[in-house]
Design an enzyme around this catalytic site. Structure first.
Site, short mmCIF file in Angstrom:
data_model
loop_
_atom_site.label_atom_id
_atom_site.label_comp_id
_atom_site.label_asym_id
_atom_site.label_seq_id
_atom_site.Cartn_x
_atom_site.Cartn_y
_atom_site.Cartn_z
N ARG A 82 0.87 -1.18 0.00
CA ARG A 82 0.00 0.00 0.00
C ARG A 82 0.91 1.23 0.00
O ARG A 82 1.69 1.45 0.93
CB ARG A 82 -0.90 0.02 1.24
N HIS B 217 -2.93 10.96 0.26
CA HIS B 217 -2.44 10.80 1.63
C HIS B 217 -1.86 12.16 2.03
O HIS B 217 -0.67 12.31 2.28
CB HIS B 217 -1.41 9.68 1.69
N GLU C 83 -7.44 8.71 5.89
CA GLU C 83 -7.75 9.38 7.15
C GLU C 83 -8.27 10.81 6.97
O GLU C 83 -7.64 11.78 7.43
CB GLU C 83 -6.51 9.40 8.05
N ASN D 64 -7.36 2.00 9.78
CA ASN D 64 -6.06 2.27 10.39
C ASN D 64 -6.27 2.26 11.89
O ASN D 64 -7.03 3.09 12.42
CB ASN D 64 -5.53 3.65 9.97
N TYR E 76 -4.56 2.43 15.66
CA TYR E 76 -3.41 2.65 16.54
C TYR E 76 -3.77 2.50 18.02
O TYR E 76 -3.08 1.83 18.76
CB TYR E 76 -2.77 4.02 16.26
N GLU F 286 -3.45 0.21 8.17
CA GLU F 286 -2.30 0.64 8.97
C GLU F 286 -2.45 0.08 10.38
O GLU F 286 -3.55 0.09 10.95
CB GLU F 286 -2.19 2.17 9.09
C1 GAL Z 1 -1.25 7.63 10.42
C2 GAL Z 1 -0.84 8.16 9.06
C3 GAL Z 1 0.51 7.67 8.62
C4 GAL Z 1 1.52 7.71 9.76
C5 GAL Z 1 0.94 7.00 10.97
C6 GAL Z 1 1.83 7.01 12.21
O1 GAL Z 1 -2.23 8.43 10.97
O2 GAL Z 1 -1.80 7.78 8.09
O3 GAL Z 1 0.90 8.44 7.52
O4 GAL Z 1 1.84 9.03 10.04
O5 GAL Z 1 -0.22 7.65 11.35
O6 GAL Z 1 3.14 6.91 11.98
#
Ligand code: GAL
Length: 437
Positions: free
Chosen positions: A78, A122, A167, A295, A297, A356
């Protein structure tokens, strides 16, 4: 830590990058200026004054990077196309040399047996479009559809599926509301038209891609929202945040309507600052997404507001490990997020690709924290698939150490394939230490 995962046999494994974070070569082969080129020049905007001018030099070293992907056994790469490489001013005919780069990359990937999964946007908008209003301006959505068509006409014969946007929430809030990312605007709730125009751009581009028989995804940074307590004020605040962060983008795409932000005191009118016109929602929702990029986190903990500006306040998540950036590590949040999506959208939820997921780690040879992070998140993903969620792929962030937006520092961050492969003459450790999302 589990040593095997009950993941679907056909799950496709990948890694992700973004053009401005890895390509470099910002002045080569007719590439136009992007809002990130401009933002990086603002004193103090990016930590240590770093820029993406060289980044990982992916523009030149992509064959080496594809070789790394092959060595890893990736199924999918990707990456994103830099809009200003394809259309230097964001409008008009394509820059053939810009498209040539992606053409070479796509062929190189296919030769290595890797499926290209490009993202069209992006965050690196052509500066010329920002000069006419950027995503606050409805015309930008039409320009995006034109760009999508140019890209698909050149690469679509070899690229089966496309991600329109990455995002839009982060671009809206960091770029237009808080000014922490390019284009650096601080409009707070007046930024809301930029949410609608991004979604409209998605809808218009999706029509172009579908007309060419290609599949369409969109990648969202979604977060399970946890109230800080059972106090009704905290519950109401969590509901408000969930609506703004998650539902503002997925409701229109999957249900064909916006949640009413005004019910939470968010925004001047239900039409996002007058941006929504008749027919727009039908365009955004139809004819449907072929996949939802997620994505993930971390979750977000929300409490009642402490000042009158917004109806929520972010509360710290205590008692969990943190990444080198300071982001909380909560693997079970991924399971929770995917189950919530199914509860919320039922049959309207398309197949999921995790587009992600990853962590920043300290510049050390000990790879244990990163391995633990990935292992526990894959276990969390397996719990979701076992519960019946249709997950088609998992792309980790990131393939390479890279330029990390406003936090910059180019090495050691989110490394996956090549832990110490920074740019030639790359800088020291990633210094991001605070949690931002
Ligand atoms: C996401 C973003 C990425 C990268 C990641 C953290 O929000 O899409 O480009 O920055 O966070 O490293």
């Amino acid at each position: 830590m589990p040593d095997r995962y009950d993941l679907p046999a056909g799950l496709r494994w990948g890694a992700s990058t973004a053009a401005y974070q890895v390509e470099g070569a910002v002045d080569e082969d007719g590439r136009g200026r992007s809002i990130w080129d401009a933002f990086c020049e603002r004193p103090g905007a990016v930590r240590d004054g770093d820029t993406g001018r060289t980044a990982c030099d992916h523009y030149h070293r992509w064959p080496e990077d594809v070789a790394l992907m092959r060595e890893l056994g990736l199924d999918t790469y990707r990456f994103s196309l830099a809009w200003p490489r394809v259309q230097p001013t964001g409008r008009g005919p394509a820059n053939p040399a810009g498209l040539d780069f992606y053409d070479r990359l796509v062929d190189g990937l296919l030769d290595a047996g890797i499926t290209p999964l490009p993202t069209l946007f992006h965050w690196d908008l052509p500066q010329a479009l920002e000069d006419t209003g950027g995503w606050l301006h409805r015309d930008t959505a039409h320009r995006f559809a034109e760009y999508a068509a140019l890209a698909a006409d050149r690469l679509g014969d070899r690229v089966p599926a496309w991600i329109t946007l990455n995002e839009p929430f982060v671009h809206l809030v960091y770029g237009y509301a808080l000014g922490l990312h390019a284009p650096g605007r601080t409009l707070m709730l007046d930024a809301l038209p930029a949410a609608h125009h991004q979604l409209l751009a998605h809808g218009l581009a999706a029509a172009e891609l579908h007309a060419r028989g290609r599949e369409v995804l969109i990648a969202h940074n979604l977060t399970p929202v946890r109230p800080a307590s059972a106090d009704p004020a905290d519950l109401a605040a969590a509901d408000a945040y969930d609506t703004l962060h998650n539902r503002l983008f997925t409701d229109p795409l999957l249900l064909g309507r916006y949640p009413d932000l005004t019910a939470y005191g968010l925004g001047p009118d239900p039409d996002l600052g007058g941006a929504v016109r008749d027919g727009d929602l039908a365009l955004i929702a139809a004819p449907g997404l072929d996949g939802l990029g997620v994505n993930y986190y971390n979750p977000t903990r929300i409490a009642a507001p402490t000042d009158p500006g917004l109806p929520f306040a972010e509360a710290p998540i205590e008692g969990v490990p943190r990444t080198h950036f300071g982001w909380p590590v909560v693997p079970e949040g991924l399971t929770e997020l995917l189950l919530t999506l199914r509860d919320r959208y039922g049959a309207a939820l398309p197949p999921i690709t995790v587009t992600e997921n990853g962590c920043s780690t300290a510049p050390a040879l000990d790879d244990t924290p990163r391995i633990d992070y990935l292992a526990t998140h894959l276990d969390a993903l397996a719990r979701a698939t076992t519960a019946g969620i249709d997950v088609r792929g998992y792309c980790t962030w990131s393939l390479l150490d890279n330029f990390e937006w406003a936090e910059a520092r180019r090495t050691y961050c989110h490394s996956t394939a090549a832990p110490n492969r920074g740019p030639p003459g790359g800088s020291g450790p990633c210094l991001r230490t605070t949690t931002s999302r």
